[in-house]
Design a protein around this motif. Structure first.
Motif, mmCIF file in Angstrom:
data_model
loop_
_atom_site.group_PDB
_atom_site.id
_atom_site.type_symbol
_atom_site.label_atom_id
_atom_site.label_comp_id
_atom_site.label_asym_id
_atom_site.label_seq_id
_atom_site.Cartn_x
_atom_site.Cartn_y
_atom_site.Cartn_z
ATOM 1 N N ALA A 161 0.899 -1.243 -0.004
ATOM 2 C CA ALA A 161 -0.113 -0.021 0.102
ATOM 3 C C ALA A 161 0.923 1.302 0.035
ATOM 4 C CB ALA A 161 -1.057 -0.076 1.518
ATOM 5 N N ILE A 162 2.044 1.116 0.486
ATOM 6 C CA ILE A 162 2.906 2.253 0.711
ATOM 7 C C ILE A 162 3.474 2.641 -0.404
ATOM 8 C CG2 ILE A 162 4.989 3.229 2.009
ATOM 9 C CD1 ILE A 162 3.946 2.250 4.603
ATOM 10 N N LEU A 163 4.039 1.330 -1.237
ATOM 11 C CA LEU A 163 4.922 1.521 -2.447
ATOM 12 C C LEU A 163 4.055 1.335 -3.702
ATOM 13 C CD1 LEU A 163 7.545 -1.079 -1.140
ATOM 14 C CD2 LEU A 163 7.778 1.603 -1.600
ATOM 15 N N ASP A 164 2.655 1.713 -3.529
ATOM 16 C CA ASP A 164 1.953 1.889 -4.787
ATOM 17 C C ASP A 164 1.835 0.326 -5.511
ATOM 18 O OD1 ASP A 164 2.034 4.351 -3.882
ATOM 19 O OD2 ASP A 164 2.711 4.903 -6.062
ATOM 20 N N GLY A 165 2.224 -0.699 -4.758
ATOM 21 C CA GLY A 165 2.400 -2.013 -5.218
ATOM 22 C C GLY A 165 1.329 -2.842 -5.188
ATOM 23 N N GLU A 166 1.352 -4.076 -5.784
ATOM 24 C CA GLU A 166 0.294 -5.172 -5.649
ATOM 25 C C GLU A 166 0.270 -6.195 -4.753
ATOM 26 O OE1 GLU A 166 0.122 -4.940 -10.360
ATOM 27 O OE2 GLU A 166 0.602 -6.731 -9.700
ATOM 28 N N CYS A 167 -0.906 -6.409 -4.107
ATOM 29 C CA CYS A 167 -1.063 -7.585 -2.984
ATOM 30 C C CYS A 167 -1.815 -8.518 -3.778
ATOM 31 C CB CYS A 167 -1.620 -7.034 -1.792
ATOM 32 S SG CYS A 167 -1.351 -8.369 -0.506
ATOM 33 N N HIS A 168 -1.414 -9.815 -3.965
ATOM 34 C CA HIS A 168 -2.065 -11.003 -4.773
ATOM 35 C C HIS A 168 -2.646 -11.832 -3.394
ATOM 36 C CE1 HIS A 168 -1.330 -9.974 -8.805
ATOM 37 N NE2 HIS A 168 -0.152 -9.278 -8.360
ATOM 38 N N THR A 169 -3.734 -11.547 -2.843
ATOM 39 C CA THR A 169 -4.257 -12.246 -1.813
ATOM 40 C C THR A 169 -4.702 -13.599 -2.177
ATOM 41 O OG1 THR A 169 -6.698 -11.590 -2.179
ATOM 42 C CG2 THR A 169 -5.282 -10.414 -0.903
ATOM 43 N N MET A 170 -4.742 -14.666 -1.073
ATOM 44 C CA MET A 170 -5.209 -15.901 -1.317
ATOM 45 C C MET A 170 -6.085 -16.253 0.015
ATOM 46 S SD MET A 170 -1.803 -18.159 -2.264
ATOM 47 C CE MET A 170 -2.690 -19.366 -2.900
ATOM 48 N N LEU A 171 -7.253 -16.571 -0.340
ATOM 49 C CA LEU A 171 -8.226 -17.268 0.801
ATOM 50 C C LEU A 171 -7.422 -18.397 1.524
ATOM 51 C CD1 LEU A 171 -11.617 -17.270 -0.898
ATOM 52 C CD2 LEU A 171 -10.676 -15.306 0.031
ATOM 53 N N ASP A 172 -7.061 -19.075 0.897
ATOM 54 C CA ASP A 172 -6.157 -20.286 1.722
ATOM 55 C C ASP A 172 -4.920 -20.317 1.025
ATOM 56 O OD1 ASP A 172 -8.190 -21.214 3.906
ATOM 57 O OD2 ASP A 172 -9.479 -21.297 2.112
ATOM 58 N N PHE A 173 -3.976 -20.933 1.635
ATOM 59 C CA PHE A 173 -2.557 -21.085 0.961
ATOM 60 C C PHE A 173 -2.790 -22.536 0.357
ATOM 61 C CE2 PHE A 173 1.677 -22.774 0.646
ATOM 62 C CZ PHE A 173 2.139 -21.823 -0.034
ATOM 63 N N ASP A 174 -2.587 -22.494 -1.094
ATOM 64 C CA ASP A 174 -2.583 -23.819 -1.799
ATOM 65 C C ASP A 174 -1.312 -23.413 -2.879
ATOM 66 O OD1 ASP A 174 -3.115 -24.876 -4.702
ATOM 67 O OD2 ASP A 174 -3.782 -26.316 -3.243
ATOM 68 N N PRO A 175 -0.400 -24.461 -2.671
ATOM 69 C CA PRO A 175 1.207 -24.424 -3.036
ATOM 70 C C PRO A 175 1.021 -24.438 -4.601
ATOM 71 C CG PRO A 175 1.057 -26.433 -2.060
ATOM 72 C CD PRO A 175 -0.167 -25.793 -1.644
ATOM 73 N N VAL A 176 0.032 -25.407 -5.548
ATOM 74 C CA VAL A 176 -0.164 -25.113 -6.562
ATOM 75 C C VAL A 176 -0.261 -23.914 -7.009
ATOM 76 C CG1 VAL A 176 -1.224 -26.428 -8.676
ATOM 77 C CG2 VAL A 176 -0.311 -27.560 -6.737
ATOM 78 N N GLU A 177 -1.544 -23.517 -6.527
ATOM 79 C CA GLU A 177 -2.133 -22.077 -6.888
ATOM 80 C C GLU A 177 -1.116 -20.990 -6.711
ATOM 81 O OE1 GLU A 177 -5.878 -18.964 -5.610
ATOM 82 O OE2 GLU A 177 -5.731 -20.868 -4.500
ATOM 83 N N ALA A 178 -0.320 -20.940 -5.416
ATOM 84 C CA ALA A 178 0.842 -20.007 -5.440
ATOM 85 C C ALA A 178 1.424 -19.809 -6.246
ATOM 86 C CB ALA A 178 1.033 -20.174 -3.824
ATOM 87 N N SER A 179 2.263 -20.990 -6.694
ATOM 88 C CA SER A 179 3.250 -21.229 -7.749
ATOM 89 C C SER A 179 2.619 -20.489 -8.993
ATOM 90 C CB SER A 179 3.711 -22.460 -7.987
ATOM 91 O OG SER A 179 2.612 -23.381 -8.245
ATOM 92 N N GLU A 180 1.475 -20.972 -9.217
ATOM 93 C CA GLU A 180 0.835 -20.359 -10.680
ATOM 94 C C GLU A 180 0.724 -18.742 -10.704
ATOM 95 O OE1 GLU A 180 -2.752 -22.654 -10.857
ATOM 96 O OE2 GLU A 180 -1.746 -24.456 -11.812
ATOM 97 N N ILE A 181 0.355 -18.028 -9.494
ATOM 98 C CA ILE A 181 0.161 -16.756 -9.220
ATOM 99 C C ILE A 181 1.478 -16.105 -9.363
ATOM 100 C CG2 ILE A 181 -0.410 -14.923 -7.578
ATOM 101 C CD1 ILE A 181 -2.635 -16.800 -6.465
ATOM 102 N N ILE A 182 2.510 -16.634 -8.928
ATOM 103 C CA ILE A 182 3.971 -16.188 -8.830
ATOM 104 C C ILE A 182 4.423 -16.087 -10.333
ATOM 105 C CG2 ILE A 182 6.315 -16.693 -8.226
ATOM 106 C CD1 ILE A 182 5.158 -18.148 -5.538
ATOM 107 N N SER A 183 4.234 -17.002 -10.990
ATOM 108 C CA SER A 183 4.706 -17.207 -12.378
ATOM 109 C C SER A 183 3.855 -16.054 -13.242
ATOM 110 C CB SER A 183 4.511 -18.583 -12.811
ATOM 111 O OG SER A 183 4.971 -18.456 -14.261
ATOM 112 N N LYS A 184 2.502 -16.338 -13.452
ATOM 113 C CA LYS A 184 1.514 -15.683 -13.978
ATOM 114 C C LYS A 184 1.680 -14.131 -13.813
ATOM 115 C CE LYS A 184 -3.202 -15.407 -15.594
ATOM 116 N NZ LYS A 184 -4.524 -16.107 -15.443
ATOM 117 N N GLN A 185 1.545 -13.833 -12.384
ATOM 118 C CA GLN A 185 1.593 -12.254 -12.131
ATOM 119 C C GLN A 185 2.922 -11.619 -11.950
ATOM 120 O OE1 GLN A 185 -1.228 -10.523 -12.417
ATOM 121 N NE2 GLN A 185 -2.885 -12.468 -12.222
ATOM 122 N N ARG A 186 3.873 -12.456 -12.373
ATOM 123 C CA ARG A 186 5.330 -11.790 -12.124
ATOM 124 C C ARG A 186 5.710 -11.144 -10.762
ATOM 125 N NH1 ARG A 186 8.386 -14.013 -15.178
ATOM 126 N NH2 ARG A 186 9.881 -12.280 -15.442
#
Length: 510
Positions: free
Chosen positions: A216-241
């Motif tokens: 919020a301070i750095l004008d940045g992006e926070c990609h939230t997850m309702l629950d941590f799932d490693p497969v979903e997380a890895s895909e977000i990291i890759s797709k959303q850079r």
């Protein structure tokens, strides 16, 4: 130092820039701000005033973030709750904090028992029956509300500890605390403007709030997850850079071993930071191999005082917690399991002592909510007693070696489990190790080592010889028993569940 001023500055600078991502939806800073203004107006109209407590029983979702900012705008106190706590503990927290408003979702409905409450809060639901719905809060036609007089020492949040050693403790944190902690986080992690991060650690945890506020301070992006799932997380990291990760060691473990992250492009990740527990050398090496980060940082701290120390030398000194943070001053004092040592009773370099942290830091709380007894136990002479044991090396870097209450007393010698665990983990045939004390008639306690083997051909004789040849382990420190298990049990905080080991909650391997 007031969080609303910082957020509104970002909204003015970057109103149309995306701030929050959740699933396939994204929201600009302007959209989050407008929803927060409408919710703030509704809350105030319902009688929520300055320093009233708003309790949130929600996962990491955009509604949770909107409510956080709405609370800050009207000077109320945001109180997020760990949904994995027991019903008994959550009822205790509601009564303890005397919540003026409680917001829940379908997944947390069962945790709310109005008949058990000592007062009558306003109940808001994301779905289902309640006094009113979240949609009614944010669809309010009015954007106006009375802005209370701002003071950096006003409380912004109250975070409840998990209650693993008794009733949960409320940790009040002011706007100054949250601002200073977030700015320290940005500096200590080498974040830059318009960075992006994964909002995987829940907002009831100080790590989760730090991920939200830093972006919020750095004008940045926070990609939230309702629950941590490693497969979903890895895909977000890759797709959303994603550029920055701030996760628990268990989350890094799951990313590496329970997803296909090695097959994805994660070259955008510049900073890796972990906190909450030590990270094994194997996970560190795998993270280096997969992410190739420019910065790899160990953050050591607590809810009460966000930063104790940080280390940006994880690659070369994986066991080290580093040096005090930019706002911090720490000491190592003589161990006293019956009470607090005097803050001036400092141990010599290289000796093990209890880690204490000065509470004059801008990041530090001033005492627990409604718990003067616990506050008096934790704070002495302006110093917060962490209960952790550590030692300083010749360069002034801190190594955390265990807990005061986990210390093993064998043949009149104080033994620190984490020190032995680190040593055993360096054996090439050992994947992970955990150490506890077991009662013994002759020695009082003996050291028992639980070993997750890298390969099944490691033997007790191999490990015993390895320990005997070490100049750093005495005969009393050397494990007297080895048990080979499939995995080390962890508690909810991602730390070694030593009680589980004592009680036999593990699976042995041949």
């Amino acid at each position: 130092m007031h969080l609303t001023d910082l957020f509104e500055s970002t909204v003015n600078r970057s109103s149309n820039q995306y701030a929050i991502f959740q699933g396939d939806k994204c929201y600009t800073f302007s959209e989050i701000n407008e929803k927060a203004n409408r919710a703030a107006s509704s809350m105030q109209r319902l009688g929520v005033g300055k320093q009233d407590r708003i309790m949130v029983l929600l996962k990491n979702r955009v509604e949770n973030i909107v409510l956080f900012w709405a609370a800050q705008k009207i000077g109320a106190i945001y109180v997020p709750i760990n949904l994995r706590m027991s019903l008994e503990y959550i009822q205790y927290c509601i009564n303890d904090v005397e919540a003026k408003m409680i917001i829940f979702e379908e997944a947390s409905r069962y945790l709310l028992k109005p008949d058990h409450l000592k007062h009558k809060p306003i109940i808001v639901s994301l779905q289902g029956i309640a006094d009113l719905s979240y949609e009614e809060l944010v669809k309010n036609n009015s954007l106006s509300f009375n802005i209370p007089r701002k003071n950096a020492d006003d409380l912004s949040t109250i975070l409840y500890t998990s209650g693993t050693t008794g009733k949960p403790k409320g940790v009040p944190r002011s706007h100054k605390n949250e601002y200073a902690s977030t700015m320290a986080h940005i500096v200590q992690n080498r974040y830059v403007v318009q960075d992006s991060t994964l909002g995987a650690v829940p907002l009831y945890h100080t790590m989760g709030l730090r991920s939200l506020l830093s972006m919020a301070i750095l004008d940045g992006e926070c990609h939230t997850m309702l629950d941590f799932d490693p497969v979903e997380a890895s895909e977000i990291i890759s797709k959303q850079r994603i550029s920055c990760l701030y996760l628990l060691p268990t989350m890094y473990h799951d990313l590496i071993y329970r997803s296909k992250i090695e097959n994805l492009d994660v070259s955008s990740v510049r900073v890796l930071t972990f906190a909450g527990a030590p990270m094994s050398k194997e996970i560190i090496e795998k993270c280096n191999e997969i992410f190739k980060p420019q910065e790899f940082i160990n953050h050591y701290g607590s809810t009460e005082i966000y930063t104790f120390t940080t280390s940006n030398n994880v690659k070369n000194k994986p066991w080290s917690a580093g040096k005090p943070g930019i706002h911090q001053n720490i000491r190592l004092v003589a161990i006293n399991k019956q009470g607090k040592s005097n803050p001036s009773d400092v141990v010599n370099d290289g000796e093990v002592g209890e880690i204490i942290v000065n509470i004059n830091s801008a990041e530090a709380f001033k005492g627990y909510w409604n718990r003067p007894d616990v506050t008096n136990h934790a704070i002495n002479g302006g110093w917060y007693y962490t209960g952790d044991l550590g030692k300083l090396d010749e360069k002034g870097d801190l190594t955390v070696v265990g807990r005061v209450d986990e210390m093993i007393l064998s043949n009149s010698e104080n033994i620190h489990p984490q020190e032995i665990e680190t040593f055993l983990s360096n054996h090439p045939l050992v994947k992970e190790a955990a150490v506890i004390g077991e009662k013994d008639e002759r020695f009082g306690q003996i050291v028992v080592a639980f070993i997750v083997p890298e390969k099944n051909n490691v033997t007790v004789q191999d490990l015993d010889q390895y320990c005997k040849e070490s100049s750093s382990l005495s005969n009393d420190t050397r494990p007297r028993k080895y048990i080979f298990i499939s995995e080390i049990p962890l508690n909810r905080a991602g730390k070694v569940d030593r009680l589980g080991l004592v009680q036999g909650r593990y699976a042995e391997v041949e």
